[in-house]
Design an enzyme around this catalytic site. Structure first.
Site: not given
Ligand code: FAE
Length: 538
Positions: A516, A478, A395
């Site tokens: 991503n 990721h 990217e």
């Molecule tokens: P996630 O979205 O991480 O949600 C998990 C949730 O569970 C969070 O709100 C946590 O606070 C919560 N949690 C965790 N542990 C606990 C617990 N013990 N008790 C209660 N709550 C808890 O998971 N991906 C893309 O596809 N495109 C992008 O442009 C992109 N850019 C990114 C940029 C950054 C800076 C970051 C950090 C990530 C990026 N990602 C991107 C990755 C993407 O946001 C990530 O793959 C998804 O958010 C993962 O989704 P999940 O539902 O697995």
């Protein structure tokens, strides 16, 4: 221990028999809005039907689909709800003005690019429940979103579709044709994914960096593709015209966007809560899950703003959906197993974990090839070199500084065959990831971009990461895997032997997707919720 045949009646009678249930209403009111200095309350027990851990993509899809068919849902989220402006009138902070809203209980920003010309560009912050967390797991730093909306709060919104061959290889339990015909389009619709207007891309100064990066790549013979996004591009054009407050054009990205970005609170979670059947308990971290009469006991701890634990409520849930992300879900499952609560989980738990081949680096452009002092924080172009022995998807990334730096910056996803394992050591989550495991990804990126440098007569920058190195693969945005689909779960996220336990998030996808991941995570969650609603809840 199996937990078979939980009927609604036995669940309710078990819940009502719990001696502390009468105390629930008052203690939970305290628990949900803990104030600084609140004394640690005793254990409350709340009985719920469907309990979802985490409010990221996997959790949000589960909540919306359950609520849409009339089910009542409780979500537990360890971060805060992002709906109250700070003293500057804004909810989130730009990258260059961090404060207690930025990092999750840190004194410094701790971002991957931490030096420039060898000087530190790290910024001091105040400790607080900020939107971005960094966890060190072995030699891999993992960045995670914290708060209602999970990763959608902090990510760059890029939503490319995965390659069919990668879905077939990494998710053999998934019917690829159905996934592309039904679930990816559905996820794109629900998430509000669109592409930038080509006329705007070609003309605006805000994407000069993208056009420069594209030109260099195309001159080297590489394919450059559009990357769709959940950002409202009509809003971005209004930002550029000065008609609305700026967000993507104001250096807002990794600590959240105030406008324009359709994070999950504007899509799945917003719709789920609008049903009136979804309740979200914030600042509530799940520690363990264990079988109990009538369902599962879910032990939690609640933090106040300072990070002090102020309560330890327990929930009794008939069904539990793990949506805490690759790291969070795997950690809760490993801890629950280690404490003797979920002892029949697959021995594959924790395995198949990885960083999606993330590598970042910069190239120094010539003085006559500026990248622009105005850069939109939403990347929209990618260099697709996956069909080569140096498979990678790069990217063309922005920098948040309103200065001409002649710096072309990239976030790359490169093919990396290495696979890691998450485990607990002395009760703390760690991984066996060591730096040498990044080498295959770095070599592919170097081979791809050496061609561009040779042709343009340009050089890599070695002043960006504080260690004199050109490529930084010591971090990931990721994290993937840990509870891999078809290995730790069945083909639909069910945890075998534990009726009513499901995994719905990025832990289902093993280590590498090649693009991503959030679009694919969302589509996968849609697929398994279809199955669960029709087969398990019918
Ligand atoms: P996630 O979205 O991480 O949600 C998990 C949730 O569970 C969070 O709100 C946590 O606070 C919560 N949690 C965790 N542990 C606990 C617990 N013990 N008790 C209660 N709550 C808890 O998971 N991906 C893309 O596809 N495109 C992008 O442009 C992109 N850019 C990114 C940029 C950054 C800076 C970051 C950090 C990530 C990026 N990602 C991107 C990755 C993407 O946001 C990530 O793959 C998804 O958010 C993962 O989704 P999940 O539902 O697995």
């Amino acid at each position: 221990m199996s937990n078979k045949n939980i009927s609604r009646r036995s669940f309710l009678s078990a819940a009502l028999a719990a001696p502390v249930v009468a105390a629930v209403a008052s203690s939970c009111a305290q628990v949900r809005t803990p104030q600084a200095g609140t004394r640690l309350s005793g254990q409350a027990l709340e009985a719920v039907d469907h309990l979802i851990i985490g409010t990221g993509y996997g959790g949000a899809v589960a909540a919306y689909r359950l609520a849409s068919v009339g089910q009542r849902v409780t979500m537990l989220e360890m971060g805060k709800r992002w709906d109250t402006p700070g003293s500057d009138g804004k909810i989130f902070t730009p990258i260059m003005k961090p404060d207690s809203r930025s990092m999750w209980y840190r004194n410094r920003t701790e971002l991957p690019m931490n030096t420039f010309l060898g000087l530190s560009v790290e910024q001091w912050t105040r400790r607080g429940p900020g939107a971005l967390d960094r966890r060190q797991l072995g030699d891999m730093d993992v960045y995670l979103g914290r708060g209602v909306g999970g990763g959608s709060l902090v990510n760059a919104g890029m939503a490319p579709r995965p390659r069919r061959d990668m879905v077939a290889k990494q998710l053999p339990a998934v019917d690829v044709e159905e996934f592309f015909a039904t679930y990816l389009p559905r996820a794109e619709r629900e998430l509000g994914i669109s592409s930038i207007d080509p006329a705007f891309l070609e003309s605006t100064p805000w994407y000069q960096y993208a056009r420069t990066g594209r030109r260099d790549a195309q001159q080297a013979g590489y394919k450059v593709v559009d990357i769709p996004n959940n950002y409202d591009f009509a809003y971005m054009q209004a930002e550029a015209a000065g008609r609305v407050p700026r967000s993507a054009l104001n250096g807002e990205l990794i600590f959240g966007n105030n406008h324009g970005k359709r994070n999950l609170t504007k899509t799945y979670l917003g719709r789920a809560e609008a049903t009136g059947r979804v309740e979200i308990h914030t600042m509530t971290e799940v520690l363990t899950v264990r079988p109990a009469t009538g369902g599962y006991r879910v032990e939690t701890q609640v933090r106040n703003f300072d990070g002090t634990i102020v309560a330890r409520p327990t929930y009794l849930a008939r069904r539990v959906y793990f949506g805490a992300g690759s790291v969070g879900t795997t950690e809760i499952l490993l801890r629950s197993a280690a404490q003797g609560y979920l002892t029949d989980l697959s021995p594959e738990l924790g395995r198949g974990w990885g960083a999606n081949g993330n590598v970042t680096f910069g190239r120094a452009n010539h003085l006559w090839r500026p990248t622009g002092n105005k850069q939109s924080m939403v990347p929209v172009l990618g260099i697709d070199n996956w069909d080569s022995p140096n498979a990678c998807f790069a990217e063309i990334a922005p920098l948040p500084v309103p200065l001409e730096l002649y710096l072309q910056f990239y976030l790359v996803i490169a093919d990396n065959p290495n696979s890691g394992t998450l485990s607990l050591q002395n009760g703390r989550l760690t991984s066996n990831w060591v730096r040498s495991m990044n080498r295959p990804a770095i070599e592919k990126v170097r081979a791809t971009f050496d061609v561009i440098n040779r042709q343009q007569g340009t050089l890599y920058r070695n002043d960006l990461f504080g260690n004199g190195e050109v490529f930084n693969a010591d971090f990931t945005y990721h994290p993937l895997g840990g509870a891999v689909l078809g290995q730790v779960t069945d083909a639909y996220g069910r945890l075998p032997g534990y009726q009513g336990l499901y995994v719905t998030d990025g832990s289902l996808i093993p280590r590498l997707l090649g693009v991503n991941p959030y679009l694919t995570i969302t589509a996968l969650a849609e697929r398994l919720m279809d199955e669960i609603l029709t087969k398990d809840l019918a």
